[in-house]
Design an enzyme around this catalytic site. Structure first.
Site, PDB file in Angstrom:
ATOM      1  N   THR A 135       0.810  -1.225   0.000  1.00  0.00           N
ATOM      2  CA  THR A 135       0.000   0.000   0.000  1.00  0.00           C
ATOM      3  C   THR A 135       0.846   1.280   0.000  1.00  0.00           C
ATOM      4  O   THR A 135       1.870   1.369   0.677  1.00  0.00           O
ATOM      5  CB  THR A 135      -0.930  -0.018   1.238  1.00  0.00           C
ATOM      6  OG1 THR A 135      -1.657  -1.253   1.231  1.00  0.00           O
ATOM      7  CG2 THR A 135      -1.911   1.129   1.222  1.00  0.00           C
ATOM      8  N   GLY A 140      -4.093   1.942  -2.871  1.00  0.00           N
ATOM      9  CA  GLY A 140      -4.622   1.064  -1.830  1.00  0.00           C
ATOM     10  C   GLY A 140      -5.256  -0.133  -2.501  1.00  0.00           C
ATOM     11  O   GLY A 140      -4.597  -1.111  -2.842  1.00  0.00           O
ATOM     12  N   SER A 141      -6.561  -0.036  -2.738  1.00  0.00           N
ATOM     13  CA  SER A 141      -7.264  -1.131  -3.418  1.00  0.00           C
ATOM     14  C   SER A 141      -6.689  -1.389  -4.803  1.00  0.00           C
ATOM     15  O   SER A 141      -6.606  -2.537  -5.242  1.00  0.00           O
ATOM     16  CB  SER A 141      -8.740  -0.775  -3.557  1.00  0.00           C
ATOM     17  OG  SER A 141      -9.327  -0.725  -2.282  1.00  0.00           O
ATOM     18  N   SER A 329      -7.959 -18.554  -7.134  1.00  0.00           N
ATOM     19  CA  SER A 329      -8.177 -17.105  -6.960  1.00  0.00           C
ATOM     20  C   SER A 329      -9.631 -16.827  -6.604  1.00  0.00           C
ATOM     21  O   SER A 329      -9.921 -16.021  -5.704  1.00  0.00           O
ATOM     22  CB  SER A 329      -7.855 -16.344  -8.242  1.00  0.00           C
ATOM     23  OG  SER A 329      -6.543 -16.583  -8.607  1.00  0.00           O
ATOM     24  N   GLU A 379      -5.461  -6.924   2.909  1.00  0.00           N
ATOM     25  CA  GLU A 379      -5.346  -8.039   1.951  1.00  0.00           C
ATOM     26  C   GLU A 379      -6.516  -8.012   0.957  1.00  0.00           C
ATOM     27  O   GLU A 379      -6.941  -9.051   0.446  1.00  0.00           O
ATOM     28  CB  GLU A 379      -5.311  -9.365   2.730  1.00  0.00           C
ATOM     29  CG  GLU A 379      -4.390 -10.430   2.186  1.00  0.00           C
ATOM     30  CD  GLU A 379      -2.924 -10.038   2.034  1.00  0.00           C
ATOM     31  OE1 GLU A 379      -2.473  -9.019   2.594  1.00  0.00           O
ATOM     32  OE2 GLU A 379      -2.225 -10.754   1.314  1.00  0.00           O
TER      33      GLU A 379
END
Ligand SMILES: Cc1cc2nc3c(=O)[nH]c(=O)nc-3n(C[C@H](O)[C@H](O)[C@H](O)COP(=O)(O)OP(=O)(O)OC[C@H]3O[C@@H](n4cnc5c(N)ncnc54)[C@H](O)[C@@H]3O)c2cc1C
Length: 402
Positions: A135, A140-141, A329, A379
């Site tokens: 980050t 961030g995302s 995933s 995460e």
């Protein structure tokens, strides 16, 4: 099909982890919640014990360091280190998630190393404590927006940039730093580099004050002309535009089930405590009677328990698939999304059911309600996990569904 019984070979590990949670974590849980930024020194001896357990074991240990994607030689299904790690983490986080995150040598950076490092790198960095720095203030995302750069200069990479919210960043020996080799090449150029904590180019800016997991330190760093040897790049240095982000993202397939496991542990702790409190108040949860025919509190409890079980099963499934070298995933994101949300709902729901007992600082329910939220954020947030699930189910790329 998954056998829903805990495999016999993992029972001793789960039971030892539960013992640690009961006898070491719970008694100091409130102490280090109050003493934010103080290192829980009780963990040193415990970490050595866990190292010893891992050395003598071929199934991985209770901590995060052992996860690796392997396939059995004969193609048979196996229960391996991902599953054992998840089971251990659930028990330890039933004790205290902030303390689990503070355990030496069991950081998410260790999982990243275990997931993608070469045998030589595993040898070099084994036995050290590794934090994970992805980050940044502007990333961030959307981790593809990373601005920290890594330029090759002779036999070294030179890293420059800023990293924020690094769990165990101040205490770990190593920081796994995500940086781009070439911003013009997009996400394929993002690689991870191991930086020794005492590297003079790595400057600690500050430690965060937080709502929950206050036993765990969260650090912000500047990387200024931070030189690392060429061999510190994890995985392949090649920028494969076709592969895109897949290499870096592989780490998440192993680490998301671990964070889901943390959420499952906190949810179970909240439910067990609430069951006891309800029983003390004369409310029994009855599994042979429809929920609607029971006390409203028991019906609510059953609803939360069903959500908890779904989160638990998804988490075991995602880890088991990693153990068997199957692409996971989708399942890793489903597990993280379900467990993160369930943990928050259950912890707050339990505070609600227990009323003032749940809200007071004399009980751990109040603390678990604060600890829970981060498990739905780091995460990959709840919303990002749902986005990944939607992309996978609809067959859309990240450019098509954002
Ligand atoms: C205590 C703590 C510990 C942490 N530890 C680490 C660590 O060890 N290493 C590390 O690298 N990072 C760590 N993080 C950072 C964490 O991973 C990020 O906070 C997280 O990824 C979200 O990024 P952001 O805070 O920038 O929020 P943003 O990305 O700005 O998101 C803000 C909100 O918008 C939503 N949102 C964003 N994009 C979309 C979209 N496309 N669709 C729908 N909703 C969207 C998000 O879900 C969120 O609700 C930690 C954070 C905290 C608080």
């Amino acid at each position: 099909m998954i056998n829903l019984e805990i495999p016999k070979k993992f029972k001793p590990l789960a039971s030892q982890a539960n013992q640690v949670a009961t006898e070491v974590f719970r008694p100091i849980s409130r102490k280090y919640d109050e003493a934010e930024h103080a290192y829980p020194k009780e963990l040193d001896m415990l970490a050595s014990l866990i190292d010893g357990m891992n050395e003598g074991s071929d199934i991985g240990g209770a901590g995060a360091a052992g996860v690796r994607r392997e396939k059995s030689d004969d193609g048979s299904n196996r229960n391996g280190s991902n599953l054992s790690t998840v089971l251990g983490i659930i028990e330890l986080c039933w004790g205290d998630v902030g303390l689990l995150l503070s355990m030496p040598r069991q950081g998410l950076g260790n999982s990243a190393i275990a997931s993608v490092a070469t045998e030589e790198q595993l040898e070099r960095y084994g036995g050290k404590w590794a934090a994970m720095a992805i980050t940044e203030p502007e990333a961030g995302s959307d981790s593809a927006a990373i601005r920290t750069t890594a330029e090759l200069d002779g036999d070294e990479y030179v890293l420059n940039g800023e990293k924020i919210f690094v769990t165990s960043g101040d205490r770990a020996d190593l920081i796994v730093v995500w940086a781009t080799l070439d911003r013009s090449k997009g996400r394929a150029a993002i690689k991870s580099f191991i930086v020794e904590r005492d590297n003079p180019g790595l400057k600690l800016d500050r430690l965060e004050h937080k709502l929950g997991i206050r036993a765990s330190d969260t650090a912000n760093f500047t990387l200024q002309d931070c030189r690392v040897p060429k061999e510190a790049l994890l995985g392949s240095p090649e920028v494969n535009v076709k592969e895109g982000f897949a290499g870096a993202m592989q780490t998440f397939d192993n680490t998301r089930p671990l964070v889901a496991a943390m959420a499952v542990g906190v949810a179970r702790a909240s439910l067990e405590e609430t069951r006891t409190r309800l029983a003390e108040a004369g409310v029994e949860v009855d599994y042979s009677t429809p929920a609607l025919c029971q006390h409203a509190a028991a019906a609510r409890f059953l609803e939360m328990e069903a959500d908890y079980e779904a989160a638990w099963l998804l988490t075991l499934q995602a880890a088991w698939m990693a153990d068997n070298g199957r692409p996971n995933s989708l399942q890793a994101s489903m597990a993280k999304a379900k467990a993160g949300r369930t943990c928050v709902d259950v912890a707050l729901g339990c505070v609600e059911l227990c009323g003032s007992v749940g809200y007071g600082e004399n009980e751990l329910l109040e603390k678990w309600a604060r600890d829970a939220k981060i498990l739905d954020i780091f995460e990959g947030t709840q919303q990002i996990q749902l986005l990944i699930v939607a992309r996978q189910l609809l067959g859309k790329s990240s450019a098509e569904l954002r």
